[in-house]
Design an enzyme around this catalytic site. Sequence first.
Site, PDB file in Angstrom:
ATOM      1  N   SER A  53      47.673  35.694  46.673  1.00  0.00           N
ATOM      2  CA  SER A  53      48.422  36.640  45.827  1.00  0.00           C
ATOM      3  C   SER A  53      49.359  37.458  46.699  1.00  0.00           C
ATOM      4  O   SER A  53      48.911  38.074  47.676  1.00  0.00           O
ATOM      5  CB  SER A  53      47.459  37.622  45.143  1.00  0.00           C
ATOM      6  OG  SER A  53      47.100  37.162  43.875  1.00  0.00           O
ATOM      7  N   THR A  58      44.712  34.375  40.609  1.00  0.00           N
ATOM      8  CA  THR A  58      43.904  33.994  39.440  1.00  0.00           C
ATOM      9  C   THR A  58      44.459  32.705  38.837  1.00  0.00           C
ATOM     10  O   THR A  58      43.699  31.793  38.492  1.00  0.00           O
ATOM     11  CB  THR A  58      43.878  35.139  38.408  1.00  0.00           C
ATOM     12  OG1 THR A  58      43.342  36.288  39.062  1.00  0.00           O
ATOM     13  CG2 THR A  58      43.015  34.801  37.215  1.00  0.00           C
ATOM     14  N   CYS A  80      32.582  51.649  38.531  1.00  0.00           N
ATOM     15  CA  CYS A  80      32.092  52.896  37.938  1.00  0.00           C
ATOM     16  C   CYS A  80      32.578  52.990  36.509  1.00  0.00           C
ATOM     17  O   CYS A  80      33.771  52.936  36.255  1.00  0.00           O
ATOM     18  CB  CYS A  80      32.651  54.097  38.684  1.00  0.00           C
ATOM     19  SG  CYS A  80      31.950  54.297  40.286  1.00  0.00           S
ATOM     20  N   GLN A  87      42.445  37.550  50.651  1.00  0.00           N
ATOM     21  CA  GLN A  87      42.308  38.684  51.576  1.00  0.00           C
ATOM     22  C   GLN A  87      42.599  38.288  53.019  1.00  0.00           C
ATOM     23  O   GLN A  87      42.654  39.140  53.898  1.00  0.00           O
ATOM     24  CB  GLN A  87      40.913  39.311  51.474  1.00  0.00           C
ATOM     25  CG  GLN A  87      40.607  39.895  50.104  1.00  0.00           C
ATOM     26  CD  GLN A  87      41.475  41.111  49.762  1.00  0.00           C
ATOM     27  OE1 GLN A  87      42.118  41.721  50.628  1.00  0.00           O
ATOM     28  NE2 GLN A  87      41.499  41.485  48.483  1.00  0.00           N
ATOM     29  N   THR A 134      60.413  28.818  34.459  1.00  0.00           N
ATOM     30  CA  THR A 134      61.451  29.240  35.406  1.00  0.00           C
ATOM     31  C   THR A 134      60.826  30.105  36.499  1.00  0.00           C
ATOM     32  O   THR A 134      60.025  30.994  36.216  1.00  0.00           O
ATOM     33  CB  THR A 134      62.560  30.012  34.662  1.00  0.00           C
ATOM     34  OG1 THR A 134      63.092  29.132  33.675  1.00  0.00           O
ATOM     35  CG2 THR A 134      63.665  30.450  35.600  1.00  0.00           C
ATOM     36  N   HIS A 161      50.783  40.304  46.096  1.00  0.00           N
ATOM     37  CA  HIS A 161      50.675  41.769  46.051  1.00  0.00           C
ATOM     38  C   HIS A 161      49.586  42.332  46.946  1.00  0.00           C
ATOM     39  O   HIS A 161      49.454  43.545  47.086  1.00  0.00           O
ATOM     40  CB  HIS A 161      50.472  42.260  44.607  1.00  0.00           C
ATOM     41  CG  HIS A 161      49.119  41.976  44.034  1.00  0.00           C
ATOM     42  ND1 HIS A 161      48.144  42.939  43.967  1.00  0.00           N
ATOM     43  CD2 HIS A 161      48.590  40.862  43.494  1.00  0.00           C
ATOM     44  CE1 HIS A 161      47.065  42.410  43.389  1.00  0.00           C
ATOM     45  NE2 HIS A 161      47.314  41.157  43.096  1.00  0.00           N
TER      46      HIS A 161
HETATM   47  N1  PLP Z   1      40.388  36.671  45.045  1.00  0.00           N
HETATM   48  C1  PLP Z   1      40.223  37.761  45.779  1.00  0.00           C
HETATM   49  C2  PLP Z   1      39.406  37.697  47.029  1.00  0.00           C
HETATM   50  C3  PLP Z   1      40.791  38.963  45.392  1.00  0.00           C
HETATM   51  O1  PLP Z   1      40.615  40.066  46.142  1.00  0.00           O
HETATM   52  C4  PLP Z   1      41.547  39.000  44.202  1.00  0.00           C
HETATM   53  C5  PLP Z   1      42.104  40.282  43.735  1.00  0.00           C
HETATM   54  O2  PLP Z   1      41.469  41.327  43.824  1.00  0.00           O
HETATM   55  C6  PLP Z   1      41.711  37.828  43.475  1.00  0.00           C
HETATM   56  C7  PLP Z   1      41.121  36.683  43.926  1.00  0.00           C
HETATM   57  C8  PLP Z   1      42.529  37.793  42.210  1.00  0.00           C
HETATM   58  O3  PLP Z   1      43.867  38.039  42.518  1.00  0.00           O
HETATM   59  P1  PLP Z   1      44.958  38.389  41.398  1.00  0.00           P
HETATM   60  O4  PLP Z   1      44.352  39.442  40.542  1.00  0.00           O
HETATM   61  O5  PLP Z   1      46.136  38.851  42.164  1.00  0.00           O
HETATM   62  O6  PLP Z   1      45.217  37.147  40.627  1.00  0.00           O
END
Ligand code: PLP
Length: 667
Positions: free
Chosen positions: A207, A71, A334, A187, A245, A209
């Site tokens: 990202s 993001t 949902c 993804q 940092t 995570h």
């Molecule tokens: N773009 C895609 C395709 C995502 O799947 C996600 C998270 O679900 C994001 C952007 C945003 O990532 P984050 O929430 O880790 O900043």
Amino acid sequence: MEIYLDANATTPVLDAARAAALSAMAEDFGNPSSIHSTGLKARALIDRVRSQASRLLGAGNGRLLFLSGATEGIQTAVLSALRALRERRAAGDASAELLLYGATEHKAVPEALKHWNELLGLGLQVEAIPVGRDGRHDLAWLKEHAPRAGLVCTMAANNETGVISDLDGIEAALAGSTCFWLVDGVQALGKLPLRLAERRIDYAPFSGHKLYAPKGIGLLYVREGAPFTPLMAGGGQEGALRSGTENMSGIAALGAVLEALEDGKSFRDHATLATFRNRLAAALQQAFPGLVFNAPLEQTLPTTLNFSVPGLASRLLLDLFDAAELRVSGGSACSAAKAQPSYVLQAMGLPESQTASAVRLSFGPAAEEAFINEACERIRVCGDTLRENCLAPSGNQALIGDGITRFLMDGECCWLVADAGSRRCVVIDPQPALADRLAQQLRCQGYPLVAVLQTGSQDEGAQALRAAIPELLAEEGGDAWALGQQTLRRLALGDGRSVFLLDQRVAFIGRASPAELGTAVLPATLLAPACDPDNRVASTPTAALAGAAGPAPSLGPDALHALLREHPDALVIDVREPFEQRLGQAPALDPAVAIEAMPISRLLNALPAWLAMPAERPIVFFCRSGNRSQIAAQLLVRLGHERAYSLAGGLALWPQREAAADPALYV
Ligand code: PLP
């Protein structure tokens, strides 16, 4: 054991990544800006991880910045591109009129476009690039609009469907345009070769995570020469491109993940992942006949499946999977009251039967074969459970039902009253949207339907139900219907409205107010409404007079154990639906404590006995999340049994969980 199949939302942290993060926190904890040796070690770590990432992403001479996640990467990229467009305009080039994004893009992209477009006062037109039925961008449309575009945003792979974009096709469609190009690579990381520098991609956010690193660490690729404006100004870290940092534990963890990707030992290759996915797909098709996949499997990530089962709400499927400890995700958002259709599937032009009932199942590239085997087995059990509970669109096994069942949809209630002794049943206030589900339940139960009744004048629901099960219709005229020992009687209220009294024990009152019922009901008659937006389930004339009651007390595990020690006669009630009770877990309580199963849809049957109990005998309700148990406990409190409690947070937060439900636990 939990089977986590929601990797596109986030992943657990890889063991090696956890170890690397801990070491960066406890041992090599330096600030990379410090010039002493501790700081130099941290600097060396950052440099190493950046080079690894650059190799893996094919970043060439492009820059890679560490930041908090995709993001932030998207904001930085959009700000950079839009500021450059503003400068171009100031220099007399006004060719850019459009900001384009794929219609199935993650919301972070269009929201960032709108936000920065407004903040920078650009006033450009933000427009979605249409996608086809297969989820891929309409390249002809893009080619036509590209000359007027200032920035084009297209994801590499979609988070809901796994659809892989045709990046080469998009690049060709952009030929000749001076637009900037952002590719959301979130993804794709670790699943697709991106070869960033070989393409004209200007920005690509990632990202950590989504690929076994912790939350809070991400990367942004910026092509060599692409304009850049920092989002964060400050101490000049990351070459002054992103101040603050550095998140050293996150960077160390990401480094461990990238290392695992490079050494090829922890992650499965594409072909193996596709085999896993195909096995899951086959298990789903077997468990849920009629299931449809919402995107062509050959064009999707080998780790994502998005499907719908026409006739089955996604909420029901999600509850079913969750009860079986299979963590999947709704392909649509949902809310408690109503499932919103997925905008991604809508953009693909899929019918409502698919957009509103989609389920996403996703796993990470580190998945093991034993994990996939267990997932397939649980999917099979979920299918069997649906059929045993008359919830599958076809192939249900007979269910013997007795008593009163409530069907709630969008705040409207329909009631089914069945008598097992005489094998007769009655439906009150069917809604058109419930016709299929009711028909399924009735067919499964097999009792003749002796009346389809309405408290109001709307009869579309009754017509739809009659049309769905002509073979079970045995409607009897008149104003009274025998149901074993009980009789259901109509009481006309005028204006075509009625209420139906089941021996003065229960009154199905439709939208009538208790005051309209006069002496036809007793102070303790249970009043069952047709409209129940607050999910209050039932009332009595006495409770209606008393007005609102506050929330019922919630008990944490310690308080529950203390209460059970003090009151060994306390009733513990599981208000989950039967399919969840079959699949799920019961709280580990003292074996002497009997757990009673009474789904929230059937509470009315148990209320008279509970209300007749001594006021000091506690009743504790539990469910999966604590919502339904709170509804049940509040109902009891409102109806006068003050010692009713809800298990706080439900079984989801229960600390000692058992491996599987033991049917012997239920009485
Ligand atoms: N773009 C895609 C395709 C995502 O799947 C996600 C998270 O679900 C994001 C952007 C945003 O990532 P984050 O929430 O880790 O900043």
